[in-house]
Design a protein around this motif. Sequence first.
Motif, PDB file in Angstrom:
ATOM      1  N   ARG A 109      51.024  42.002  36.772  1.00 51.73           N
ATOM      2  CA  ARG A 109      50.371  41.030  37.620  1.00 51.73           C
ATOM      3  C   ARG A 109      48.754  41.426  37.249  1.00 51.73           C
ATOM      4  O   ARG A 109      48.545  42.472  36.568  1.00 51.73           O
ATOM      5  CB  ARG A 109      50.746  41.276  39.113  1.00 51.73           C
ATOM      6  N   GLN A 149      46.595  42.855  39.420  1.00 51.91           N
ATOM      7  CA  GLN A 149      46.378  44.050  39.591  1.00 51.91           C
ATOM      8  C   GLN A 149      46.807  45.226  38.947  1.00 51.91           C
ATOM      9  O   GLN A 149      46.288  46.336  38.690  1.00 51.91           O
ATOM     10  CB  GLN A 149      46.477  44.271  41.119  1.00 51.91           C
ATOM     11  N   SER A 189      51.152  36.854  39.132  1.00 55.62           N
ATOM     12  CA  SER A 189      50.623  36.692  40.453  1.00 55.62           C
ATOM     13  C   SER A 189      50.665  35.296  40.888  1.00 55.62           C
ATOM     14  O   SER A 189      50.924  35.140  42.135  1.00 55.62           O
ATOM     15  CB  SER A 189      49.172  37.109  40.226  1.00 55.62           C
ATOM     16  N   ASP A 196      50.312  34.519  45.118  1.00 59.60           N
ATOM     17  CA  ASP A 196      48.865  34.752  45.154  1.00 59.60           C
ATOM     18  C   ASP A 196      47.930  33.590  45.186  1.00 59.60           C
ATOM     19  O   ASP A 196      48.085  32.526  44.286  1.00 59.60           O
ATOM     20  CB  ASP A 196      48.135  35.705  44.000  1.00 59.60           C
ATOM     21  N   THR A 216      42.208  34.729  44.755  1.00 63.02           N
ATOM     22  CA  THR A 216      42.530  36.237  44.988  1.00 63.02           C
ATOM     23  C   THR A 216      42.803  36.610  43.386  1.00 63.02           C
ATOM     24  O   THR A 216      42.428  37.464  42.769  1.00 63.02           O
ATOM     25  CB  THR A 216      43.820  36.473  45.635  1.00 63.02           C
ATOM     26  N   ILE A 217      43.363  35.707  42.526  1.00 64.97           N
ATOM     27  CA  ILE A 217      43.733  35.920  41.225  1.00 64.97           C
ATOM     28  C   ILE A 217      42.369  36.054  40.431  1.00 64.97           C
ATOM     29  O   ILE A 217      42.320  36.929  39.379  1.00 64.97           O
ATOM     30  CB  ILE A 217      44.777  34.811  40.484  1.00 64.97           C
TER      31      ILE A 217
END
Length: 182
Positions: A45, A47, A74, A79, A83-84
């Motif tokens: 992902r 993160q 993600s 998400d 946020t992505i």
Amino acid sequence: MACLAAGPAPGAVILGDSLAAGWPEPDLTAATGLPILNLGLPGDRVQTTRWRLAAMAAFALRPRLAVLMVGTNSFADGDAPGTIVAGLAALVAALRAAWAPQRIVLATVPWRESPPGRSEADRLALNAAIGGLARNEALLLLDGDAAFRPEPTHGLEADRLHLNARGYAALSAALASLLRTG
């Protein structure tokens, strides 16, 4: 994930999820004209790619080119596009700080079977936001949707997520064109 062994430094790196990991090295090398180090990892992902980059930052890589192809997991996990994109912006900043590539290519999320709770409109909104990030950060944008026209499903495996040889060939041609003109 590729092993970081002694030897000539790669001219290009690719970071991301299974779509990056599955990209055949000969296709990437032909598209970029550079020796490539594929650091894609299935299931990544945004993160986790950032975390892995932080763990690898001590390696004195100085690639001229970095390709980022991450976000589909993600997106599938729910998400929000903001946020992505915020995670991608942080990933770009970390990449610049760690290895200072001269050029960075950011890929959109290619067409895929919509995961539960997500729609095609959600994916298109995400890709629009990724395009905005690329413009704001002076990145090259690899548009997966444009690469797979007119029929995106022809470039996919039966799972309607992962790319097949035809899909990687189309994406490689789009990357080569982008690097020539960008």
